[in-house]
Write a protein that holds these residues in place. Structure first.
Motif, PDB file in Angstrom:
ATOM      1  N   SER A 116      64.367  26.036  55.551  1.00 16.38           N
ATOM      2  CA  SER A 116      65.277  25.184  56.319  1.00 16.38           C
ATOM      3  C   SER A 116      64.749  23.754  56.408  1.00 16.38           C
ATOM      4  O   SER A 116      65.496  22.786  56.221  1.00 16.38           O
ATOM      5  N   LEU A 134      71.343  30.234  55.950  1.00 11.12           N
ATOM      6  CA  LEU A 134      71.038  29.035  56.735  1.00 11.12           C
ATOM      7  C   LEU A 134      72.170  28.020  56.640  1.00 11.12           C
ATOM      8  O   LEU A 134      72.504  27.343  57.626  1.00 11.12           O
ATOM      9  N   SER A 170      74.021  26.527  59.770  1.00 14.94           N
ATOM     10  CA  SER A 170      74.005  25.080  59.940  1.00 14.94           C
ATOM     11  C   SER A 170      75.413  24.518  60.064  1.00 14.94           C
ATOM     12  O   SER A 170      75.642  23.521  60.748  1.00 14.94           O
ATOM     13  N   LEU A 195      71.037  20.742  54.057  1.00  9.62           N
ATOM     14  CA  LEU A 195      71.452  21.365  55.311  1.00  9.62           C
ATOM     15  C   LEU A 195      71.820  20.277  56.318  1.00  9.62           C
ATOM     16  O   LEU A 195      71.023  19.370  56.570  1.00  9.62           O
ATOM     17  N   ASP A 222      68.606  21.073  60.788  1.00  6.90           N
ATOM     18  CA  ASP A 222      67.423  21.890  60.520  1.00  6.90           C
ATOM     19  C   ASP A 222      67.510  23.114  61.424  1.00  6.90           C
ATOM     20  O   ASP A 222      67.228  23.048  62.618  1.00  6.90           O
TER      21      ASP A 222
END
Length: 371
Positions: A309, A106, A110, A318, A321
């Motif tokens: 996330s 992720l 991101s 992050l 999202d």
């Protein structure tokens, strides 16, 4: 017992990319017709597939199961100590596929990395934990308030998610602890020297530390981590028909290797111990913490990872999202392996002669989502 480790720089740029060309390009006697038939009619003889791996995890698994023999394409392995440098290599076009846990994947998405999630695995979460030193007064997550916690490896690792989730569950804020980041081998050396009191880590680093007396404050079971790991592929690789066909073939062979490992855990543990230079009991623990299958990235998988996330974006880990469902491409691996295939691969203990025998340069088993 594991040998002492040299201290490594924490910066991901210090990790050197090593490409090991395997003799996995098929029998030299195969005809063009044989090669095309093995890949659904696409000639893969001119394809070289570069597989991103974390410290020989997938390579050990595939060599143990013997399922990567006689591929109709050439294979290179790109080995990394953690997910961050692996994804950096994918960004620069050096790697076709990568293997990592949910959060580092992720983190890469991101950050703008053009990849798709093409397959997934799931474990029980016991392969990620927050450790403390023997004799430490820290016994619960609440006891971490105001203390330093070192996370392996970079910002956005699965160990960081475990810390964030358990702090939230305990009614604490992420800012209630002082977080530092170190690559796994550097953190391992510092923890062994008692320069680190509390360490959020994973896989073989966790298991060796526990064998030496470290206490587990909490691990990733019972929903504290998703347990999901991903195989991701560069979008540029998926848009090339021949390269995509090679990736699809590789995923099928990897699924067979997972199935073999699930049916032969003791044999796999012996190979893992031999190739990674760790005691057999540690290898058995690592293998036991791993997933037992490779599966398509289903809506149920993306729903679990979406929760990861959402939380990590909330605490600022992050930048965006990530909408997980939008990062999926199941076309290369649309169906799970049939159960009867679990006993078909033939184990090979010869494995890759270039596999790293230094236990501290290894990560979790391939069946365990790494980093």
């Amino acid at each position: 017992m594991p040998r002492p480790l040299p201290r490594l720089l924490a910066a991901a740029a210090a990790v050197t990319l090593s490409l090991t060309l395997l003799a996995a390009c098929g029998d030299a006697k195969k005809t063009d017709t044989d090669v095309k038939a093995a890949s659904g009619g696409t000639d893969l003889s001119g394809v070289t597939l570069t597989l991103g791996d974390q410290a020989n995890g997938l390579q050990t698994l595939l060599n143990a199961a013997g399922t990567l023999k006689n591929t109709p394409y050439k294979v290179k392995w790109a080995e990394f100590q953690g997910a961050a440098p692996l994804f950096q290599a994918m960004q620069s076009g050096q790697v076709d596929t990568g293997s990592a846990a949910d959060l580092p994947t992720l983190q890469a998405v991101s950050g703008g990395l053009k990849i798709k999630l093409v397959a997934a695995s799931s474990a029980d979460g016991s392969g990620t934990a927050i450790l403390t030193q023997p004799g430490s007064a820290v016994r619960t997550v609440q006891d971490l308030k105001g203390k330093d916690v070192v996370i392996s490896s970079a910002k956005g690792s699965i160990a960081e998610y475990l810390l964030a989730k358990t702090l939230t569950d305990a009614g604490l804020k992420y800012s209630d602890v002082h977080v530092q980041y170190l690559l796994p081998t550097a953190a391992q050396a510092a923890f062994n020297a008692r320069k680190i009191g509390n360490w959020a880590t994973f896989g073989i680093y966790q298991d060796i530390a526990v064998q030496k007396g470290a206490k587990i404050v909490v691990d990733g079971r019972d929903g504290r981590t998703s347990g999901i790991g991903f195989i991701s592929a560069a979008q540029s690789s998926l848009t090339d028909p021949a390269r995509k066909a090679a990736i699809a073939d590789f995923l099928g062979r990897l699924a067979e290797a997972y199935a073999w490992a699930a049916a032969h855990r003791d044999q796999y543990a012996q190979v893992f111990a031999q190739k990674n230079g760790v005691p057999l009991d540690v290898a058995k623990t690592v293998v036991g913490q791993g997933a037992d299958s490779l599966v398509p990235v289903s809506p149920a998988v993306t729903a679990k990872v979406q929760a990861v996330s959402d939380l990590m974006h909330t605490i600022g880990s992050l930048p965006t999202d990530v909408k997980v469902a939008g990062t999926v491409d199941t076309s290369a691996f649309p169906h799970a392996l049939a159960p009867t295939t679990a006993t078909t691969p033939t184990a090979s203990t010869s494995a890759n002669p270039n596999a790293n025998a230094n236990p501290s340069a290894t990560s979790s088993a391939a069946a365990t989502p790494a980093n």
